[in-house]
Enzyme design. Structure first.
Site, PDB file in Angstrom:
ATOM      1  N   SER A  10      63.585 104.102  80.329  1.00  0.00           N
ATOM      2  CA  SER A  10      64.744 103.217  80.452  1.00  0.00           C
ATOM      3  C   SER A  10      65.740 103.502  79.335  1.00  0.00           C
ATOM      4  O   SER A  10      65.487 103.230  78.160  1.00  0.00           O
ATOM      5  CB  SER A  10      64.301 101.757  80.380  1.00  0.00           C
ATOM      6  OG  SER A  10      65.419 100.958  80.102  1.00  0.00           O
ATOM      7  N   HIS A  35      65.690 105.820  84.177  1.00  0.00           N
ATOM      8  CA  HIS A  35      65.918 104.442  84.642  1.00  0.00           C
ATOM      9  C   HIS A  35      67.176 103.901  83.949  1.00  0.00           C
ATOM     10  O   HIS A  35      67.283 103.907  82.729  1.00  0.00           O
ATOM     11  CB  HIS A  35      64.691 103.602  84.305  1.00  0.00           C
ATOM     12  CG  HIS A  35      64.720 102.197  84.794  1.00  0.00           C
ATOM     13  ND1 HIS A  35      64.412 101.849  86.090  1.00  0.00           N
ATOM     14  CD2 HIS A  35      65.032 101.031  84.160  1.00  0.00           C
ATOM     15  CE1 HIS A  35      64.508 100.533  86.228  1.00  0.00           C
ATOM     16  NE2 HIS A  35      64.899 100.016  85.070  1.00  0.00           N
ATOM     17  N   ASP A  37      69.633 100.765  83.491  1.00  0.00           N
ATOM     18  CA  ASP A  37      69.714  99.308  83.628  1.00  0.00           C
ATOM     19  C   ASP A  37      71.148  98.824  83.548  1.00  0.00           C
ATOM     20  O   ASP A  37      71.776  98.897  82.496  1.00  0.00           O
ATOM     21  CB  ASP A  37      68.911  98.643  82.503  1.00  0.00           C
ATOM     22  CG  ASP A  37      67.417  98.791  82.691  1.00  0.00           C
ATOM     23  OD1 ASP A  37      66.916  98.376  83.750  1.00  0.00           O
ATOM     24  OD2 ASP A  37      66.755  99.328  81.782  1.00  0.00           O
ATOM     25  N   MET A  39      73.599  95.639  83.678  1.00  0.00           N
ATOM     26  CA  MET A  39      73.564  94.175  83.528  1.00  0.00           C
ATOM     27  C   MET A  39      74.976  93.621  83.497  1.00  0.00           C
ATOM     28  O   MET A  39      75.860  94.207  82.867  1.00  0.00           O
ATOM     29  CB  MET A  39      72.871  93.815  82.218  1.00  0.00           C
ATOM     30  CG  MET A  39      71.490  94.370  82.083  1.00  0.00           C
ATOM     31  SD  MET A  39      70.790  93.884  80.501  1.00  0.00           S
ATOM     32  CE  MET A  39      69.202  94.695  80.596  1.00  0.00           C
ATOM     33  N   HIS A  68      68.888 100.413  88.211  1.00  0.00           N
ATOM     34  CA  HIS A  68      68.372  99.043  88.356  1.00  0.00           C
ATOM     35  C   HIS A  68      69.529  98.076  88.145  1.00  0.00           C
ATOM     36  O   HIS A  68      69.962  97.859  87.025  1.00  0.00           O
ATOM     37  CB  HIS A  68      67.256  98.837  87.318  1.00  0.00           C
ATOM     38  CG  HIS A  68      66.677  97.461  87.294  1.00  0.00           C
ATOM     39  ND1 HIS A  68      65.853  97.040  86.263  1.00  0.00           N
ATOM     40  CD2 HIS A  68      66.780  96.417  88.146  1.00  0.00           C
ATOM     41  CE1 HIS A  68      65.484  95.785  86.497  1.00  0.00           C
ATOM     42  NE2 HIS A  68      66.048  95.382  87.625  1.00  0.00           N
ATOM     43  N   MET A  70      71.040  94.693  87.716  1.00  0.00           N
ATOM     44  CA  MET A  70      70.787  93.282  87.407  1.00  0.00           C
ATOM     45  C   MET A  70      72.138  92.587  87.444  1.00  0.00           C
ATOM     46  O   MET A  70      72.685  92.190  86.420  1.00  0.00           O
ATOM     47  CB  MET A  70      70.096  93.172  86.049  1.00  0.00           C
ATOM     48  CG  MET A  70      68.645  93.598  86.088  1.00  0.00           C
ATOM     49  SD  MET A  70      67.944  93.886  84.467  1.00  0.00           S
ATOM     50  CE  MET A  70      68.410  95.595  84.228  1.00  0.00           C
ATOM     51  N   MET A 139      59.177  93.134  88.387  1.00  0.00           N
ATOM     52  CA  MET A 139      59.510  92.946  86.972  1.00  0.00           C
ATOM     53  C   MET A 139      58.299  92.354  86.255  1.00  0.00           C
ATOM     54  O   MET A 139      57.752  91.328  86.672  1.00  0.00           O
ATOM     55  CB  MET A 139      60.711  91.996  86.818  1.00  0.00           C
ATOM     56  CG  MET A 139      62.050  92.572  87.215  1.00  0.00           C
ATOM     57  SD  MET A 139      62.517  94.107  86.358  1.00  0.00           S
ATOM     58  CE  MET A 139      62.536  93.607  84.629  1.00  0.00           C
ATOM     59  N   ASP A 177      58.344  97.321  85.506  1.00  0.00           N
ATOM     60  CA  ASP A 177      59.393  97.431  84.499  1.00  0.00           C
ATOM     61  C   ASP A 177      59.296  96.273  83.523  1.00  0.00           C
ATOM     62  O   ASP A 177      59.438  95.117  83.911  1.00  0.00           O
ATOM     63  CB  ASP A 177      60.752  97.405  85.233  1.00  0.00           C
ATOM     64  CG  ASP A 177      61.938  97.551  84.292  1.00  0.00           C
ATOM     65  OD1 ASP A 177      61.739  97.809  83.093  1.00  0.00           O
ATOM     66  OD2 ASP A 177      63.084  97.417  84.790  1.00  0.00           O
TER      67      ASP A 177
HETATM   68  C1  DX5 Z   1      64.769  94.798  81.251  1.00  0.00           C
HETATM   69  C2  DX5 Z   1      65.046  96.163  81.806  1.00  0.00           C
HETATM   70  C3  DX5 Z   1      64.026  97.157  81.429  1.00  0.00           C
HETATM   71  C4  DX5 Z   1      63.871  97.422  79.949  1.00  0.00           C
HETATM   72  C5  DX5 Z   1      62.496  97.946  79.686  1.00  0.00           C
HETATM   73  O1  DX5 Z   1      65.601  93.881  81.845  1.00  0.00           O
HETATM   74  O2  DX5 Z   1      65.104  96.118  83.208  1.00  0.00           O
HETATM   75  O3  DX5 Z   1      64.209  98.368  82.143  1.00  0.00           O
HETATM   76  O4  DX5 Z   1      64.821  98.291  79.450  1.00  0.00           O
HETATM   77  O5  DX5 Z   1      62.300  98.087  78.323  1.00  0.00           O
HETATM   78  P1  DX5 Z   1      60.877  97.942  77.627  1.00  0.00           P
HETATM   79  O6  DX5 Z   1      60.027  99.042  78.139  1.00  0.00           O
HETATM   80  O7  DX5 Z   1      61.190  98.064  76.183  1.00  0.00           O
HETATM   81  O8  DX5 Z   1      60.331  96.584  77.986  1.00  0.00           O
HETATM   82 ZN    ZN Z   2      65.027  98.007  84.393  1.00  0.00          ZN
END
Ligand code: DX5
Ligand code: ZN
Length: 222
Positions: A10, A35, A37, A39, A68, A70, A139, A177
């Site tokens: 990630s 990956h 993320d 947000m 991903h 969010m 999750m 994740d």
């Molecule tokens: C959290 C993200 C994850 C996060 C994982 O909302 O979706 O992908 O970056 O990070 P670690 O492995 O540090 O929990």
């Molecule tokens: Zn994620």
């Protein structure tokens, strides 16, 4: 058939000052996916990055872009993320008014579709979509931040999802994740996950070495 085991670092935990270098270190370390993320500060409290960043890193790596989302109302942005180089686009069941319409839009854009559930959302809510998507993302922390501790109770849903996929003869991938570390990755693996997002545990002073350690572990268990 045994599902392929895949590592998905990630990028949220990368050093953004040296993003290209960090991404390449994960690719060299054997991670087939990256990956990403996204947000929006509404679906989750924090804001990360979006299209311009994705677009500029696309040429830095041959990894599968595992995006991903969010964000609320994800259907608005599918086309743009696909155009920025996404290969897999995952959205949250909780964020979509019409999940099937989002899945259709993702497929229409030539990407694989993933659907994700937060820790409190039961597997039953997402079960009707399991044969419509290429990936389920369970999750294992509340989405929003890297570096949290895995919630072991979420693994029951991974087990339920794997049972469902096996019984129905589906090829749907099951991704986990949040809070995956070298010393606990065996837990989601045994529960039936086959794609592992790892953020804070791979990025750092030795990104290549840590990625390789996880990749070697998964290769041994393949
Ligand atoms: C959290 C993200 C994850 C996060 C994982 O909302 O979706 O992908 O970056 O990070 P670690 O492995 O540090 O929990
Ligand atoms: Zn994620």
């Amino acid at each position: 058939m045994k599902p392929e085991l895949i590592l998905a670092p990630s990028m949220l935990s990368a050093d953004f000052k040296n993003l290209e270098e960090d991404i390449k270190a994960t690719e060299k370390g054997g991670a087939a996916y990256l990956h990403i993320d996204v947000m929006d500060g509404v679906f989750v409290p924090s804001i990360s990055f979006g299209m311009p960043v994705m677009k500029s890193i696309r040429s830095a790596t041959g990894q599968v872009f595992d995006v991903h989302l969010m964000i609320i109302d994800p259907i608005r942005y599918i086309k743009e993320f696909a155009a920025c180089g996404a290969d897999i686009i995952t959205f949250h069941l909780e964020a979509a008014e019409d999940p099937q319409a989002v899945i259709d839009e993702i497929h229409k854009c030539g990407c694989k579709a993933g659907i994700s559930i937060k820790p409190k959302t039961p597997f039953e809510d997402v079960a009707p979509y399991m044969d419509k998507v290429e990936m389920l993302l369970v999750m294992t922390v509340e989405p929003g931040f890297g570096g949290q501790k895995m919630m072991p109770e979420t693994l029951e849903k991974v087990r339920a999802a794997r049972r469902f996929v096996t019984e129905k003869g589906l090829a749907t991938d099951i991704q986990v994740d949040g809070g995956v570390k070298y010393d606990n990755i065996h837990l989601p693996l045994e529960a039936g996950a086959n794609i592992f997002v790892v953020g804070s545990a791979v990025f750092g002073d030795n990104t290549y070495g840590e990625t390789k350690r996880f990749s070697d572990y998964l290769a041994q268990r393949s």
